[in-house]
Structure formats: C-alpha cells, structure tokens
Design a protein around this motif. Structure first.
Motif, mmCIF file in Angstrom:
data_model
loop_
_atom_site.group_PDB
_atom_site.id
_atom_site.type_symbol
_atom_site.label_atom_id
_atom_site.label_comp_id
_atom_site.label_asym_id
_atom_site.label_seq_id
_atom_site.Cartn_x
_atom_site.Cartn_y
_atom_site.Cartn_z
ATOM 1 N N ARG A 11 0.838 -1.196 0.000
ATOM 2 C CA ARG A 11 0.000 0.000 0.000
ATOM 3 C C ARG A 11 0.873 1.246 0.000
ATOM 4 N N ILE A 12 0.362 2.291 -0.617
ATOM 5 C CA ILE A 12 1.044 3.582 -0.603
ATOM 6 C C ILE A 12 0.586 4.301 0.669
ATOM 7 N N LYS A 13 1.519 4.566 1.566
ATOM 8 C CA LYS A 13 1.168 5.129 2.869
ATOM 9 C C LYS A 13 1.531 6.608 3.002
ATOM 10 N N GLU A 14 2.613 7.027 2.359
ATOM 11 C CA GLU A 14 3.080 8.397 2.519
ATOM 12 C C GLU A 14 2.152 9.366 1.790
ATOM 13 N N LYS A 15 1.805 10.455 2.470
ATOM 14 C CA LYS A 15 0.855 11.422 1.926
ATOM 15 C C LYS A 15 1.331 12.011 0.598
ATOM 16 N N PHE A 16 2.618 12.343 0.482
ATOM 17 C CA PHE A 16 3.102 12.963 -0.755
ATOM 18 C C PHE A 16 3.019 11.997 -1.931
ATOM 19 N N TYR A 17 3.193 10.683 -1.697
ATOM 20 C CA TYR A 17 3.030 9.710 -2.779
ATOM 21 C C TYR A 17 1.556 9.573 -3.164
ATOM 22 N N THR A 18 0.690 9.561 -2.169
ATOM 23 C CA THR A 18 -0.750 9.469 -2.439
ATOM 24 C C THR A 18 -1.210 10.678 -3.256
ATOM 25 N N GLU A 19 -0.725 11.851 -2.896
ATOM 26 C CA GLU A 19 -1.075 13.063 -3.645
ATOM 27 C C GLU A 19 -0.552 12.981 -5.080
ATOM 28 N N ALA A 20 0.665 12.465 -5.254
ATOM 29 C CA ALA A 20 1.234 12.332 -6.598
ATOM 30 C C ALA A 20 0.417 11.341 -7.426
ATOM 31 N N VAL A 21 0.032 10.230 -6.827
ATOM 32 C CA VAL A 21 -0.795 9.237 -7.526
ATOM 33 C C VAL A 21 -2.111 9.865 -7.979
ATOM 34 N N ASN A 22 -2.739 10.601 -7.091
ATOM 35 C CA ASN A 22 -4.017 11.245 -7.442
ATOM 36 C C ASN A 22 -3.847 12.261 -8.563
ATOM 37 N N GLU A 23 -2.742 12.997 -8.557
ATOM 38 C CA GLU A 23 -2.483 13.972 -9.620
ATOM 39 C C GLU A 23 -2.296 13.263 -10.964
ATOM 40 N N TYR A 24 -1.521 12.188 -10.980
ATOM 41 C CA TYR A 24 -1.311 11.458 -12.232
ATOM 42 C C TYR A 24 -2.595 10.790 -12.710
ATOM 43 N N LYS A 25 -3.402 10.279 -11.792
ATOM 44 C CA LYS A 25 -4.690 9.699 -12.192
ATOM 45 C C LYS A 25 -5.560 10.754 -12.857
ATOM 46 N N LYS A 26 -5.553 11.956 -12.305
ATOM 47 C CA LYS A 26 -6.338 13.048 -12.869
ATOM 48 C C LYS A 26 -5.829 13.385 -14.270
ATOM 49 N N ARG A 27 -4.513 13.488 -14.432
ATOM 50 C CA ARG A 27 -3.933 13.829 -15.736
ATOM 51 C C ARG A 27 -4.188 12.728 -16.770
ATOM 52 N N LEU A 28 -3.990 11.498 -16.381
ATOM 53 C CA LEU A 28 -4.161 10.371 -17.312
ATOM 54 C C LEU A 28 -5.620 10.073 -17.603
ATOM 55 N N GLY A 29 -6.493 10.458 -16.695
ATOM 56 C CA GLY A 29 -7.917 10.164 -16.833
ATOM 57 C C GLY A 29 -8.539 10.730 -18.096
ATOM 58 N N ARG A 30 -7.909 11.735 -18.685
ATOM 59 C CA ARG A 30 -8.408 12.295 -19.949
ATOM 60 C C ARG A 30 -8.157 11.349 -21.115
ATOM 61 N N TYR A 31 -7.171 10.472 -20.964
ATOM 62 C CA TYR A 31 -6.741 9.625 -22.076
ATOM 63 C C TYR A 31 -7.102 8.149 -21.911
ATOM 64 N N ALA A 32 -7.305 7.725 -20.676
ATOM 65 C CA ALA A 32 -7.562 6.308 -20.412
ATOM 66 C C ALA A 32 -8.291 6.154 -19.088
ATOM 67 N N LYS A 33 -9.004 5.058 -18.967
ATOM 68 C CA LYS A 33 -9.631 4.712 -17.691
ATOM 69 C C LYS A 33 -8.529 4.124 -16.808
ATOM 70 N N ILE A 34 -8.351 4.683 -15.625
ATOM 71 C CA ILE A 34 -7.271 4.278 -14.728
ATOM 72 C C ILE A 34 -7.853 3.526 -13.537
ATOM 73 N N SER A 35 -7.264 2.363 -13.235
ATOM 74 C CA SER A 35 -7.632 1.652 -12.009
ATOM 75 C C SER A 35 -6.345 1.233 -11.299
ATOM 76 N N ILE A 36 -6.392 1.264 -9.986
ATOM 77 C CA ILE A 36 -5.233 0.877 -9.182
ATOM 78 C C ILE A 36 -5.668 -0.201 -8.205
ATOM 79 N N SER A 37 -4.948 -1.325 -8.237
ATOM 80 C CA SER A 37 -5.184 -2.418 -7.298
ATOM 81 C C SER A 37 -3.951 -2.551 -6.418
ATOM 82 N N GLU A 38 -4.143 -2.418 -5.125
ATOM 83 C CA GLU A 38 -3.043 -2.585 -4.175
ATOM 84 C C GLU A 38 -3.169 -3.965 -3.555
#
Length: 103
Positions: A11-38
């Motif tokens: 699992r991603i526990k650190e807040k700054f990594y979680t924020e980065a993941v959410n930012e990339y999901k937002k950016r990529l979401g325009r081009y592809a459906k994104i799913s993350i399985s931990e």
C-alpha cells in the motif's frame, strides 16, 4: 477508451506519494480509464535467505498474475528495470493503443 490497470504490491502510505498518484490519475484520466489495485505484500523476515526471498517473490508474483486478464498487455515496472522517460513511455503506450492493445 483505453484502460490502464496499475497493480501494486503493498500500500502507498506516505501522503506525498498518495497526492502524486491522485495527480497522475487526474492527468491520465483524460486519455484512459485508470484503475489501481493494491495487493497484499509478504512480510520479509530480517536476514531472509535467498530461498526465502525467492518464495516471497513467487507468492507476490502469483497475486499479481491473478489480477491480470488474458487480454491485458503487461508492462512490469521494477527498480532494476530499464528506464523510460515520460515521453518514451507515452509513445510506447500510444503505439500499443494504435496496435489494438487497449488494456
């Protein structure tokens, strides 16, 4: 629309990594459906032998494979793997999409 399925061990526990993941999901979401399985990781005992480490990797690998569907194109990201720039990875994913690999 293409789909990108990210399968993580642990699992991603650190807040700054979680924020980065959410930012990339937002950016990529325009081009592809994104799913993350931990997936659950295996605890590695202190001073584990090479055989124990290999067994742990095998268990985690089995979990990963159970989350992959037959039609999925698999691109493994590993610390010791070959490096891609963001542009090169984007070009690779685009070539896959144009070649009929949408997942």
């Amino acid at each position: 629309m293409s789909a990108i399925k990210i399968i993580c061990v642990g699992r991603i526990k650190e807040k700054f990594y979680t924020e980065a993941v959410n930012e990339y999901k937002k950016r990529l979401g325009r081009y592809a459906k994104i799913s993350i399985s931990e997936l659950a990781d295996e605890k590695t005992p202190e001073g584990a032998s090479p055989a124990e480490e290999a067994g742990i990797l095998k268990k985690e690998g089995s979990r990963i494979l159970s989350a992959v569907e037959e039609r999925d194109y698999v691109l493994a990201l590993a610390i010791r793997g070959r490096s891609f720039s963001s542009e090169a990875l984007a070009a690779h994913l685009e070539a896959l999409r144009l070649g009929g690999k949408s997942s």
